[in-house]
Design a protein around this motif. Structure first.
Motif, PDB file in Angstrom:
ATOM      1  N   ASP A 165      41.064  27.447  44.601  1.00 31.88           N
ATOM      2  CA  ASP A 165      41.282  26.098  44.093  1.00 31.88           C
ATOM      3  C   ASP A 165      42.740  25.872  43.698  1.00 31.88           C
ATOM      4  O   ASP A 165      43.306  24.804  43.952  1.00 31.88           O
ATOM      5  CB  ASP A 165      40.364  25.838  42.896  1.00 31.88           C
TER       6      ASP A 165
ATOM      7  N   ALA B 136      45.167  35.116  41.568  1.00 26.21           N
ATOM      8  CA  ALA B 136      45.024  33.672  41.358  1.00 26.21           C
ATOM      9  C   ALA B 136      46.299  33.053  40.796  1.00 26.21           C
ATOM     10  O   ALA B 136      46.319  31.876  40.455  1.00 26.21           O
ATOM     11  CB  ALA B 136      43.864  33.410  40.403  1.00 26.21           C
TER      12      ALA B 136
ATOM     13  N   THR C  44      44.378  36.579  33.620  1.00 32.28           N
ATOM     14  CA  THR C  44      43.842  36.042  34.867  1.00 32.28           C
ATOM     15  C   THR C  44      43.440  37.196  35.770  1.00 32.28           C
ATOM     16  O   THR C  44      44.046  38.267  35.714  1.00 32.28           O
ATOM     17  CB  THR C  44      44.875  35.135  35.587  1.00 32.28           C
TER      18      THR C  44
ATOM     19  N   GLY D 295      38.856  33.925  35.766  1.00 37.55           N
ATOM     20  CA  GLY D 295      38.872  34.221  37.190  1.00 37.55           C
ATOM     21  C   GLY D 295      37.517  34.628  37.727  1.00 37.55           C
ATOM     22  O   GLY D 295      36.497  33.981  37.492  1.00 37.55           O
TER      23      GLY D 295
ATOM     24  N   GLU E 154      38.640  30.537  41.839  1.00 33.13           N
ATOM     25  CA  GLU E 154      39.800  30.084  41.059  1.00 33.13           C
ATOM     26  C   GLU E 154      41.068  30.182  41.899  1.00 33.13           C
ATOM     27  O   GLU E 154      41.877  29.252  41.945  1.00 33.13           O
ATOM     28  CB  GLU E 154      39.943  30.915  39.789  1.00 33.13           C
TER      29      GLU E 154
END
Length: 358
Positions: A148, A117, A269, A292, A145
């Protein structure tokens, strides 16, 4: 096999074949695709002696590595890729290598999968993705995540943009050892030793405990990376009374997960962590940061415990709770395996990619 799912020549491009979640996933996916009658191969930009090269070839997956000389890199890449009907790119760095060849490969189906991510907002990455956009057939992600962030930065539209869960072959991953009911609770950390993985937080959490509390744990690190020296030095200086073992790169998943009781993920993350899915399949409880894709995998107090990134007090409480109630910890692991079987089948993952290949 129907005409629409006829045998395809699929080349998966990865940054390396070092031990890692994305690399493991690609090897597992190739095995499923072989069973479905396709002809998958792996093209690695890493070294010929990367740990998973031998494993991949041992599973009869054609596996190629690239020359370090720039001119030969492109020639070899083009020679391999022009024979494929599907090119499946598994990292931004792989897409970068491929970019000069994209106009020559426009008749191929090109799938781009982001396994992480991490933001790619620099001018260089934006230019690369702007150029590549016209040639990529679909882009996939392992977490919402990741999707996006990517869509916000690069604004790709007019093509499939999908989240496809990682999956594993649960029949091949079963626990051979039960969670310890007495003695030290074995805590495992699996993955690259880089700053964003936050492994130092696990050691700092233990160092802040009382000596009596620390003696309840046995720590196992699997993996390697630039932070290993720092982690080793910290453990030596601050945890002389806690067994902390650095196993390095280990490719045998049974060896890893049958040697721990709990998987601890301290990352800043995460996408959809393959290590977490594997641990669940081996009936291991999870301790993981609330980032995440981790909340998709961890159902609090059902198959594990979530804590906020960097919150060492919450991590300490969770560790002590699992050590104190081994029966409950074992039940969490059993619940995790049932979740994997019902939601994270590698066959289902392969079917989703097959639909995009068509």
């Amino acid at each position: 096999m129907s005409e629409s799912s006829a045998a395809r020549k699929i080349i998966h491009i990865v940054s390396s074949l070092k031990v890692g979640g994305a690399e493991r996933f690609v090897i597992d996916l190739c095995q499923i695709q072989q069973k479905e009658g396709h002809k998958p191969a792996i093209f690695s930009l890493g070294a010929s002696d990367d740990e998973l090269v031998t494993e991949s070839r041992s599973k009869n997956i054609p596996t190629y590595t690239v020359s370090r000389k720039r001119g030969w890199r492109f020639l070899k890449a083009y020679y391999l890729l022009r024979r494929a009907s599907v090119i499946h790119v598994h990292s931004p760095h792989a897409l970068k290598l491929l970019s000069p060849l994209l106009p020559l490969l426009s008749s191929r189906k090109i799938i781009y999968t982001r396994h992480g991510a991490r933001s790619l907002s620099s001018k260089r990455w934006k230019m690369l993705h702007q150029f590549s956009r016209s040639y990529v057939s679909a882009v996939t992600f392992v977490s919402e995540e990741g999707r996006d962030i990517f869509v916000s930065e690069h604004k790709w539209t007019g093509m499939p943009v999908e989240v496809i869960d990682n999956g594993i072959d649960t029949d091949a991953m079963k626990s051979r050892e039960a969670v310890r009911q007495t003695g030290r609770l074995r805590i495992g950390s699996v993955g690259r030793m880089v700053a964003l993985k936050g492994q130092i937080h696990l050691l700092e959490t233990l160092a802040a405990m009382s000596p009596d509390q620390r003696t309840g744990f046995d720590i196992h690190f699997y993996g390697d990376g630039p932070c290993r020296e720092e982690l080793t030095a910290y453990a030596t200086q601050n945890l002389p009374d806690v067994p902390v073992t650095f196993h390095g790169m280990v490719s045998d998943r049974e060896q890893i997960y049958n040697n721990i009781d709990v998987l601890c993920v301290t990352s800043e993350t995460e996408g959809l962590s393959l290590a977490m899915i594997e641990a669940m399949s081996f009936e291991r409880a999870l301790l993981a940061t609330n980032v995440g894709g981790n909340p998709r995998l961890v159902e609090p107090d059902i198959n594990g415990i979530l804590f906020e990134y960097g919150d060492k007090h919450a991590l300490a409480d969770a560790l002590l709770k699992m050590a104190a109630d081994r029966r409950r910890t074992m039940q969490m692991g059993q619940a995790g395996r049932q979740k994997v079987i019902s939601q994270f089948s590698l066959r289902a993952t392969s079917d989703r990619f097959e639909a995009l290949y068509r």
